[in-house]
Write a protein that holds these residues in place. Structure first.
Motif, PDB file in Angstrom:
ATOM      1  N   ALA A   1       0.845  -1.208   0.000  1.00  0.00           N
ATOM      2  CA  ALA A   1       0.000   0.000   0.000  1.00  0.00           C
ATOM      3  C   ALA A   1       0.876   1.251   0.000  1.00  0.00           C
ATOM      4  O   ALA A   1       0.584   2.246  -0.695  1.00  0.00           O
ATOM      5  CB  ALA A   1      -0.924  -0.010   1.220  1.00  0.00           C
ATOM      6  N   ALA A   2       1.978   1.190   0.762  1.00  0.00           N
ATOM      7  CA  ALA A   2       2.867   2.366   0.837  1.00  0.00           C
ATOM      8  C   ALA A   2       3.503   2.630  -0.528  1.00  0.00           C
ATOM      9  O   ALA A   2       3.590   3.775  -0.976  1.00  0.00           O
ATOM     10  CB  ALA A   2       3.942   2.139   1.902  1.00  0.00           C
ATOM     11  N   ARG A   3       3.920   1.561  -1.202  1.00  0.00           N
ATOM     12  CA  ARG A   3       4.559   1.762  -2.509  1.00  0.00           C
ATOM     13  C   ARG A   3       3.563   2.327  -3.522  1.00  0.00           C
ATOM     14  O   ARG A   3       3.896   3.200  -4.312  1.00  0.00           O
ATOM     15  CB  ARG A   3       5.162   0.444  -3.000  1.00  0.00           C
ATOM     16  N   HIS A   4       2.311   1.823  -3.465  1.00  0.00           N
ATOM     17  CA  HIS A   4       1.282   2.362  -4.370  1.00  0.00           C
ATOM     18  C   HIS A   4       1.058   3.841  -4.101  1.00  0.00           C
ATOM     19  O   HIS A   4       1.027   4.663  -5.007  1.00  0.00           O
ATOM     20  CB  HIS A   4      -0.045   1.618  -4.173  1.00  0.00           C
ATOM     21  N   ALA A   5       0.873   4.167  -2.813  1.00  0.00           N
ATOM     22  CA  ALA A   5       0.566   5.561  -2.440  1.00  0.00           C
ATOM     23  C   ALA A   5       1.742   6.472  -2.792  1.00  0.00           C
ATOM     24  O   ALA A   5       1.564   7.609  -3.239  1.00  0.00           O
ATOM     25  CB  ALA A   5       0.248   5.638  -0.946  1.00  0.00           C
ATOM     26  N   TRP A   6       2.949   5.966  -2.597  1.00  0.00           N
ATOM     27  CA  TRP A   6       4.161   6.769  -2.870  1.00  0.00           C
ATOM     28  C   TRP A   6       4.246   7.068  -4.372  1.00  0.00           C
ATOM     29  O   TRP A   6       4.503   8.193  -4.786  1.00  0.00           O
ATOM     30  CB  TRP A   6       5.393   5.991  -2.392  1.00  0.00           C
ATOM     31  N   THR A   7       3.992   6.034  -5.183  1.00  0.00           N
ATOM     32  CA  THR A   7       4.048   6.216  -6.641  1.00  0.00           C
ATOM     33  C   THR A   7       2.909   7.141  -7.092  1.00  0.00           C
ATOM     34  O   THR A   7       3.110   8.014  -7.942  1.00  0.00           O
ATOM     35  CB  THR A   7       3.908   4.849  -7.353  1.00  0.00           C
ATOM     36  N   ALA A   8       1.720   6.938  -6.488  1.00  0.00           N
ATOM     37  CA  ALA A   8       0.568   7.778  -6.869  1.00  0.00           C
ATOM     38  C   ALA A   8       0.831   9.243  -6.538  1.00  0.00           C
ATOM     39  O   ALA A   8       0.302  10.143  -7.199  1.00  0.00           O
ATOM     40  CB  ALA A   8      -0.692   7.298  -6.152  1.00  0.00           C
ATOM     41  N   ALA A   9       1.649   9.485  -5.507  1.00  0.00           N
ATOM     42  CA  ALA A   9       1.958  10.880  -5.131  1.00  0.00           C
ATOM     43  C   ALA A   9       3.129  11.412  -5.976  1.00  0.00           C
ATOM     44  O   ALA A   9       3.679  12.479  -5.672  1.00  0.00           O
ATOM     45  CB  ALA A   9       2.298  10.952  -3.644  1.00  0.00           C
ATOM     46  N   SER A  10       3.501  10.669  -7.016  1.00  0.00           N
ATOM     47  CA  SER A  10       4.578  11.050  -7.965  1.00  0.00           C
ATOM     48  C   SER A  10       5.907  11.306  -7.264  1.00  0.00           C
ATOM     49  O   SER A  10       6.605  12.274  -7.581  1.00  0.00           O
ATOM     50  CB  SER A  10       4.190  12.293  -8.772  1.00  0.00           C
ATOM     51  N   ARG A  11       6.234  10.443  -6.335  1.00  0.00           N
ATOM     52  CA  ARG A  11       7.517  10.595  -5.631  1.00  0.00           C
ATOM     53  C   ARG A  11       8.487   9.520  -6.089  1.00  0.00           C
ATOM     54  O   ARG A  11       8.070   8.412  -6.420  1.00  0.00           O
ATOM     55  CB  ARG A  11       7.295  10.490  -4.119  1.00  0.00           C
ATOM     56  N   PRO A  12       9.781   9.851  -6.109  1.00  0.00           N
ATOM     57  CA  PRO A  12      10.754   8.846  -6.580  1.00  0.00           C
ATOM     58  C   PRO A  12      10.825   7.664  -5.610  1.00  0.00           C
ATOM     59  O   PRO A  12      10.962   7.865  -4.393  1.00  0.00           O
ATOM     60  CB  PRO A  12      12.086   9.603  -6.599  1.00  0.00           C
ATOM     61  N   LEU A  13      10.735   6.446  -6.154  1.00  0.00           N
ATOM     62  CA  LEU A  13      10.724   5.251  -5.287  1.00  0.00           C
ATOM     63  C   LEU A  13      11.964   5.173  -4.403  1.00  0.00           C
ATOM     64  O   LEU A  13      11.915   4.648  -3.291  1.00  0.00           O
ATOM     65  CB  LEU A  13      10.609   3.999  -6.143  1.00  0.00           C
ATOM     66  N   ALA A  14      13.076   5.744  -4.903  1.00  0.00           N
ATOM     67  CA  ALA A  14      14.315   5.688  -4.107  1.00  0.00           C
ATOM     68  C   ALA A  14      14.186   6.483  -2.807  1.00  0.00           C
ATOM     69  O   ALA A  14      14.982   6.292  -1.880  1.00  0.00           O
ATOM     70  CB  ALA A  14      15.472   6.238  -4.929  1.00  0.00           C
ATOM     71  N   ASP A  15      13.200   7.365  -2.728  1.00  0.00           N
ATOM     72  CA  ASP A  15      13.024   8.150  -1.499  1.00  0.00           C
ATOM     73  C   ASP A  15      12.122   7.444  -0.485  1.00  0.00           C
ATOM     74  O   ASP A  15      11.829   7.993   0.581  1.00  0.00           O
ATOM     75  CB  ASP A  15      12.438   9.530  -1.826  1.00  0.00           C
ATOM     76  N   LEU A  16      11.640   6.261  -0.853  1.00  0.00           N
ATOM     77  CA  LEU A  16      10.886   5.444   0.110  1.00  0.00           C
ATOM     78  C   LEU A  16      11.814   4.315   0.533  1.00  0.00           C
ATOM     79  O   LEU A  16      12.029   3.354  -0.193  1.00  0.00           O
ATOM     80  CB  LEU A  16       9.619   4.876  -0.547  1.00  0.00           C
ATOM     81  N   ARG A  17      12.409   4.465   1.710  1.00  0.00           N
ATOM     82  CA  ARG A  17      13.347   3.435   2.198  1.00  0.00           C
ATOM     83  C   ARG A  17      12.588   2.521   3.148  1.00  0.00           C
ATOM     84  O   ARG A  17      11.830   3.011   3.994  1.00  0.00           O
ATOM     85  CB  ARG A  17      14.517   4.080   2.946  1.00  0.00           C
ATOM     86  N   TYR A  18      12.780   1.242   3.015  1.00  0.00           N
ATOM     87  CA  TYR A  18      12.011   0.366   3.895  1.00  0.00           C
ATOM     88  C   TYR A  18      12.827  -0.801   4.400  1.00  0.00           C
ATOM     89  O   TYR A  18      13.841  -1.189   3.836  1.00  0.00           O
ATOM     90  CB  TYR A  18      10.751  -0.151   3.188  1.00  0.00           C
ATOM     91  N   GLU A  19      12.333  -1.346   5.471  1.00  0.00           N
ATOM     92  CA  GLU A  19      12.892  -2.556   6.067  1.00  0.00           C
ATOM     93  C   GLU A  19      11.749  -3.553   6.090  1.00  0.00           C
ATOM     94  O   GLU A  19      10.609  -3.197   6.369  1.00  0.00           O
ATOM     95  CB  GLU A  19      13.313  -2.232   7.500  1.00  0.00           C
ATOM     96  N   THR A  20      12.037  -4.801   5.746  1.00  0.00           N
ATOM     97  CA  THR A  20      10.990  -5.819   5.865  1.00  0.00           C
ATOM     98  C   THR A  20      11.443  -6.846   6.889  1.00  0.00           C
ATOM     99  O   THR A  20      12.617  -7.112   7.027  1.00  0.00           O
ATOM    100  CB  THR A  20      10.779  -6.565   4.534  1.00  0.00           C
ATOM    101  N   PHE A  21      10.486  -7.414   7.559  1.00  0.00           N
ATOM    102  CA  PHE A  21      10.826  -8.456   8.516  1.00  0.00           C
ATOM    103  C   PHE A  21      10.698  -9.827   7.860  1.00  0.00           C
ATOM    104  O   PHE A  21      10.823 -10.847   8.505  1.00  0.00           O
ATOM    105  CB  PHE A  21       9.935  -8.359   9.752  1.00  0.00           C
ATOM    106  N   GLY A  22      10.422  -9.814   6.548  1.00  0.00           N
ATOM    107  CA  GLY A  22      10.419 -11.047   5.770  1.00  0.00           C
ATOM    108  C   GLY A  22       9.224 -11.926   6.000  1.00  0.00           C
ATOM    109  O   GLY A  22       8.528 -11.828   6.995  1.00  0.00           O
ATOM    110  N   SER A  23       8.963 -12.717   5.051  1.00  0.00           N
ATOM    111  CA  SER A  23       8.085 -13.890   5.032  1.00  0.00           C
ATOM    112  C   SER A  23       6.582 -13.712   5.284  1.00  0.00           C
ATOM    113  O   SER A  23       5.848 -14.674   5.140  1.00  0.00           O
ATOM    114  CB  SER A  23       8.629 -15.007   5.927  1.00  0.00           C
ATOM    115  N   SER A  24       6.092 -12.523   5.628  1.00  0.00           N
ATOM    116  CA  SER A  24       4.631 -12.457   5.775  1.00  0.00           C
ATOM    117  C   SER A  24       4.031 -12.231   4.387  1.00  0.00           C
ATOM    118  O   SER A  24       4.475 -11.376   3.647  1.00  0.00           O
ATOM    119  CB  SER A  24       4.216 -11.349   6.732  1.00  0.00           C
ATOM    120  N   GLY A  25       3.038 -13.016   4.036  1.00  0.00           N
ATOM    121  CA  GLY A  25       2.519 -12.946   2.674  1.00  0.00           C
ATOM    122  C   GLY A  25       1.080 -12.504   2.608  1.00  0.00           C
ATOM    123  O   GLY A  25       0.510 -12.025   3.585  1.00  0.00           O
TER     124      GLY A  25
END
Ligand SMILES: Cc1cc2nc3c(=O)[nH]c(=O)nc-3n(C[C@H](O)[C@H](O)[C@H](O)COP(=O)(O)OP(=O)(O)OC[C@H]3O[C@@H](n4cnc5c(N)ncnc54)[C@H](O)[C@@H]3O)c2cc1C
Length: 326
Positions: free
Chosen positions: A202-226
């Motif tokens: 959802a964050a990546r969709h909203a970030w792209t929809a707000a016309s922001r460069p994906l490189a400015d959305l830094r994230y950490e994942t805790f892995g494996s939740s699907g």
């Protein structure tokens, strides 16, 4: 990519329940000198699951204290058992841990930052909030939780951030609206995100929809939740008369390796793509749990990261395994 891991012995000094499902652990490594570590650092902890040695990663809470490393572990019920093992430990227990390393890279030159945490994803964000507050940077921390009772470290953060902390508690009717948050950020804002996979999508969709460069959305994942429930499924190997069952409590990578079909891997949490193999067919659904492939690549469904991704039904993969080639 993986870091060089230096393991050391540590003692569990104390535990503290922060919420009904999140417990804090204070670990003091041997020869602990209280050296500072990078924002977003985590350690790996050696755990035992069904008698097998495994490792689990845990983010360090806040900046380094004088008495040891603090981690907070959410007890995952639907799981292979790493967090249950952590919860079984009592003060005085000895365990092996790695030295801290960080996967989050932060550009400290920005004027505006936005921090977003979902549930246990608050752990790496606390240190970032402390560092930004000390620098007097302009930022807001959006902390989304199912219920107020699930929100760990709220008092600490409220004391540190005042009204720069926004808690979005589902049981209070305050759902986090990422489109609205990202749509109203000043230009050149860097966002640091940590939360479950669905929220990251959802964050990546909203970030792209707000016309922001994906490189400015830094994230950490805790892995494996699907997106699909974790269940067993079947893997056929193209051009080989082999069908392997991936049990609920094993990854496809482990199942392939156990069956003698070696797959190279590195991070084992869906970030590096080293283990990616060709997906040839599927009679069910694919649950891409990696953050390596783009949305487009996941929709195309030509490759899969077997370290974290799963499926429903039966899939056929081509590992380019050539029994006649040595
Ligand atoms: C860099 C980093 C930092 C982390 N920091 C924290 C932290 O601060 N606090 C914290 O609590 N956790 C943190 N984690 C997650 C932690 O390492 C463990 O994954 C977590 O404790 C769950 O471990 P587990 O063995 O209990 O569950 P797992 O078996 O790993 O299950 C976790 C989830 O994956 C799914 N799952 C279950 N079985 C499988 C399977 N066979 N294959 C794939 N998925 C499956 C389930 O949906 C389950 O809820 C971090 C992870 C990383 C990579």
């Amino acid at each position: 990519m993986r870091f060089i891991e230096t393991w050391t012995q540590a003692t569990l000094v104390a535990t503290r329940d922060l919420t009904p499902s999140i417990r804090e652990f204070l670990l003091r490594p041997e020869h602990f000198a209280g050296a500072a570590y990078l924002v977003g650092s985590h350690i790996q902890v050696a755990v035992t699951i069904d008698g097998r040695p495994e490792t689990r990663s845990y983010s360090l809470i806040g900046e380094c204290g004088a008495d040891g490393y603090r981690i907070a572990v959410r007890r995952a019920e639907d799981s292979r058992g790493g967090s249950r093992y952590m919860w079984s430990l009592a003060p005085g227990a000895r365990l092996a841990i790695t030295l801290p390393s960080s996967l989050l890279s932060i550009d400290w030159t920005r004027r505006h930052y936005c921090l977003v945490a979902g549930g246990i994803g608050i752990t790496p964000i606390i240190g970032a909030a402390q560092a930004l507050a000390r620098r007097d940077a302009a930022f807001t921390l959006h902390y989304a939780v199912r219920s107020r009772a699930d929100a760990a470290y709220v008092d600490l953060l409220a004391g540190l951030l005042g009204d720069r902390l926004k808690v979005h508690a589902g049981d209070e009717g305050h759902r986090l609206d990422l489109d609205a948050v990202f749509g109203s950020l000043p230009e050149n804002t860097m966002t640091l995100f940590c939360g479950p996979m669905r929220m990251l999508d959802a964050a990546r969709h909203a970030w792209t929809a707000a016309s922001r460069p994906l490189a400015d959305l830094r994230y950490e994942t805790f892995g494996s939740s699907g997106l699909l429930p974790t269940d067993s499924f079947r893997v056929r190997l193209k051009d080989e008369n082999v069908e392997i069952v991936v049990p609920r409590d094993r990854s496809m990578l482990d199942a392939l390796n156990d069956a003698g079909f070696e797959v190279m891997s590195d991070c084992r949490r869906g970030e590096c793509g080293v283990c990616a193999i060709d997906l040839v067919a599927s009679d069910g659904e694919i649950d891409h749990r990696d953050v390596f492939f783009s949305e487009h690549q996941k929709r195309e469904g030509r490759k899969i990261c077997p370290c974290v991704s799963r499926a429903r039904g039966t899939i056929t993969v081509d590992m380019l395994h050539r029994p006649d080639v040595i």
